[in-house]
Design a protein around this motif. Structure first.
Motif, PDB file in Angstrom:
ATOM      1  N   VAL A 145       0.953  -1.158   0.063  1.00 30.26           N
ATOM      2  CA  VAL A 145       0.235   0.128  -0.103  1.00 30.26           C
ATOM      3  C   VAL A 145       0.948   1.133   0.029  1.00 30.26           C
ATOM      4  N   VAL A 146       0.687   2.163  -1.057  1.00 29.72           N
ATOM      5  CA  VAL A 146       1.233   3.313  -1.016  1.00 29.72           C
ATOM      6  C   VAL A 146       0.363   4.653  -1.050  1.00 29.72           C
ATOM      7  N   SER A 147       0.829   5.954  -0.723  1.00 31.11           N
ATOM      8  CA  SER A 147      -0.044   6.845  -0.554  1.00 31.11           C
ATOM      9  C   SER A 147       0.903   8.198  -0.430  1.00 31.11           C
ATOM     10  N   PHE A 153       6.710   2.890   0.501  1.00 34.45           N
ATOM     11  CA  PHE A 153       7.889   2.871  -0.218  1.00 34.45           C
ATOM     12  C   PHE A 153       8.080   3.913  -1.257  1.00 34.45           C
ATOM     13  N   VAL A 154       6.998   4.525  -1.664  1.00 36.26           N
ATOM     14  CA  VAL A 154       7.136   5.763  -2.595  1.00 36.26           C
ATOM     15  C   VAL A 154       7.790   6.839  -2.030  1.00 36.26           C
ATOM     16  N   LYS A 155       7.455   7.198  -0.731  1.00 34.09           N
ATOM     17  CA  LYS A 155       7.757   8.393  -0.239  1.00 34.09           C
ATOM     18  C   LYS A 155       9.465   8.058   0.539  1.00 34.09           C
ATOM     19  N   ASP A 211       1.867  -6.143 -11.752  1.00 25.74           N
ATOM     20  CA  ASP A 211       2.810  -6.727 -10.777  1.00 25.74           C
ATOM     21  C   ASP A 211       4.146  -6.475 -11.290  1.00 25.74           C
ATOM     22  N   ILE A 212       4.944  -6.181 -10.388  1.00 29.76           N
ATOM     23  CA  ILE A 212       6.343  -5.489 -10.694  1.00 29.76           C
ATOM     24  C   ILE A 212       7.348  -5.816  -9.200  1.00 29.76           C
ATOM     25  N   SER A 213       8.514  -5.810  -9.590  1.00 23.45           N
ATOM     26  CA  SER A 213       9.663  -6.006  -8.181  1.00 23.45           C
ATOM     27  C   SER A 213       9.699  -4.665  -7.668  1.00 23.45           C
ATOM     28  N   TRP A 214      10.287  -4.554  -6.281  1.00 29.42           N
ATOM     29  CA  TRP A 214      10.421  -3.432  -5.820  1.00 29.42           C
ATOM     30  C   TRP A 214      11.399  -2.624  -6.474  1.00 29.42           C
ATOM     31  N   ALA A 215      12.461  -3.100  -7.137  1.00 28.16           N
ATOM     32  CA  ALA A 215      13.415  -2.665  -7.929  1.00 28.16           C
ATOM     33  C   ALA A 215      12.740  -2.015  -9.159  1.00 28.16           C
ATOM     34  N   GLY A 216      11.983  -2.454  -9.758  1.00 30.41           N
ATOM     35  CA  GLY A 216      10.988  -2.139 -11.004  1.00 30.41           C
ATOM     36  C   GLY A 216      10.179  -0.756 -10.607  1.00 30.41           C
ATOM     37  N   PHE A 217       9.608  -1.016  -9.086  1.00 26.07           N
ATOM     38  CA  PHE A 217       8.598  -0.074  -8.867  1.00 26.07           C
ATOM     39  C   PHE A 217       9.767   1.331  -8.448  1.00 26.07           C
ATOM     40  N   ALA A 218      10.715   1.137  -7.768  1.00 27.51           N
ATOM     41  CA  ALA A 218      11.654   2.106  -7.521  1.00 27.51           C
ATOM     42  C   ALA A 218      11.965   3.010  -8.866  1.00 27.51           C
ATOM     43  N   ARG A 219      12.402   2.076  -9.866  1.00 24.79           N
ATOM     44  CA  ARG A 219      12.571   2.869 -11.230  1.00 24.79           C
ATOM     45  C   ARG A 219      11.539   3.831 -11.659  1.00 24.79           C
ATOM     46  N   ALA A 220      10.431   3.043 -11.660  1.00 25.98           N
ATOM     47  CA  ALA A 220       9.028   3.819 -12.051  1.00 25.98           C
ATOM     48  C   ALA A 220       8.772   5.080 -11.145  1.00 25.98           C
ATOM     49  N   ILE A 221       9.119   5.206  -9.883  1.00 25.79           N
ATOM     50  CA  ILE A 221       9.133   6.263  -9.068  1.00 25.79           C
ATOM     51  C   ILE A 221       9.948   7.287  -9.396  1.00 25.79           C
ATOM     52  N   PHE A 222      11.215   7.173  -9.514  1.00 27.34           N
ATOM     53  CA  PHE A 222      12.483   7.966 -10.175  1.00 27.34           C
ATOM     54  C   PHE A 222      11.925   8.477 -11.385  1.00 27.34           C
ATOM     55  N   GLU A 223      11.456   7.561 -12.438  1.00 23.55           N
ATOM     56  CA  GLU A 223      11.296   8.164 -13.831  1.00 23.55           C
ATOM     57  C   GLU A 223      10.215   9.240 -13.755  1.00 23.55           C
ATOM     58  N   THR A 224       9.053   8.825 -12.977  1.00 23.54           N
ATOM     59  CA  THR A 224       7.853   9.801 -12.869  1.00 23.54           C
ATOM     60  C   THR A 224       8.157  10.961 -12.192  1.00 23.54           C
ATOM     61  N   ALA A 225       9.073  11.120 -11.211  1.00 28.41           N
ATOM     62  CA  ALA A 225       9.240  12.033 -10.505  1.00 28.41           C
ATOM     63  C   ALA A 225      10.371  12.834 -11.018  1.00 28.41           C
ATOM     64  N   ASP A 273      -0.714  10.356  -9.025  1.00 27.33           N
ATOM     65  CA  ASP A 273      -1.670  11.336  -8.384  1.00 27.33           C
ATOM     66  C   ASP A 273      -1.009  11.318  -7.215  1.00 27.33           C
ATOM     67  N   ILE A 274      -0.247  10.134  -6.406  1.00 24.59           N
ATOM     68  CA  ILE A 274       0.490  10.550  -5.046  1.00 24.59           C
ATOM     69  C   ILE A 274       1.853  11.634  -5.346  1.00 24.59           C
ATOM     70  N   LEU A 275       2.298  11.430  -6.147  1.00 23.47           N
ATOM     71  CA  LEU A 275       3.487  12.409  -6.544  1.00 23.47           C
ATOM     72  C   LEU A 275       2.893  13.911  -6.678  1.00 23.47           C
ATOM     73  N   HIS A 276       1.714  14.054  -7.481  1.00 20.31           N
ATOM     74  CA  HIS A 276       1.020  15.573  -7.639  1.00 20.31           C
ATOM     75  C   HIS A 276       0.679  15.754  -6.298  1.00 20.31           C
TER      76      HIS A 276
END
Length: 282
Positions: A145-147, A153-155, A211-225, A273-276
């Motif tokens: 869960v993220v928000s 994890f996102v924050k 579905d994605i790995s934690w590493a893949g999710f981290a990459r998505a966070i950095f790319e989007t941000a 939405d979270i990053l916004h």
């Protein structure tokens, strides 16, 4: 009125923003006092109850399983019995940690459980107690869960990504990140549906896609941000924690869509939405 147990957590915060809900914080419903939580439900006399409170400190549960069991099993048991006595639905949020996480196929709601950690054991005990109460209910398992609220994890990735040029992130744990806003909407939909159709009681899965790995999710966070932080994949063995984590946290969510029309939310849209909300992107 839908009564929400919890006020400040990720899920409770999102539920509290929805019309027709009332949230009870720790001063009104303390999980260390299960019968007090049950009494609070009886006094409120709601149409349904969603338990959005829990012991979520996974590693700390290894040192205090009694405390985690009190919050994650005994308190939901008392609340579920109170709801059964009132004849109202009770929605209990559970976790992918009830599974051992072997293989790579998504876990169905009726798949065998075998928690690896104290946290998983206490959440599984809570599930059994809710079912045993005998009232209309839904055990809703979710994952990652993220928000924009609390710790998640996102924050954490945003904080570390701003401070470091590279990170080593676990790549052999795979699951579905779940935006708390979507999870809150799902909980409310299920609670209301059970008011009218208590025969839909049961265990359901709800998690973000794909579905994605934690590493893949981290990459998505950095790319989007727009953060220039590189990620190096590592195995779980290189990042030991007090509580074992399931490698396979994939959840089969087909039954919840069939029963309630709830499709898996796209976490990529939820991430934006979270990053916004955090002011990271316009």
């Amino acid at each position: 009125m839908i009564l929400v147990i919890g006020r400040t957590g990720q899920l409770a915060t999102e539920l509290g923003r929805r019309p027709g809900t009332r949230c009870l914080g720790r001063t009104e419903a303390d999980l260390t006092d299960p019968e007090g939580c049950a009494d609070a439900i009886r006094r409120a006399a709601p149409a349904a109850v969603i338990n959005a409170a829990a012991w979520t400190a996974v590693d700390a549960a290894e040192e205090d399983e009694f405390g985690a069991h009190l919050a994650n099993a005994r308190a939901p048991a008392a609340m579920a019995r109170a709801c059964a006595g009132l004849g109202i639905p009770f929605v209990q949020v559970s976790t992918d940690y009830v599974f051992a996480g072997s293989g790579d196929a998504p876990h169905a709601p009726d798949a065998s459980t075998a928690p690896l950690s104290a946290y998983g054991r206490t959440k599984l005990a809570g599930e059994a107690a809710v079912r045993a109460a005998g009232g209309p209910h839904a055990v809703l398992r979710t994952s990652w869960v993220v928000s924009a609220h609390g710790s998640n994890f996102v924050k954490t990735m945003l904080r570390l990504g701003r401070d470091r040029g590279s990170l080593r992130i676990v790549a052999d744990q795979v699951g579905g990140p779940t935006p708390a806003r979507d999870l809150a909407a799902a909980c409310a939909t299920i609670a209301q549906a059970l008011v009218d159709a208590p025969d839909q009681s049961g265990t359901y899965h709800y998690a973000g896609a794909p579905d994605i790995s934690w590493a893949g999710f981290a990459r998505a966070i950095f790319e989007t941000a727009g953060l220039a932080c590189t990620v190096t994949d590592i195995p779980t063995a290189d990042y030991p924690t007090p509580a074992p984590r399931p490698l396979n946290s994939r959840l089969d969510c087909r039954t919840i869509e069939a029963a309630f029309g709830l499709a898996r939310p796209d976490w990529r849209a939820g991430l934006r939405d979270i990053l916004h909300d955090l002011g990271e992107i316009p």
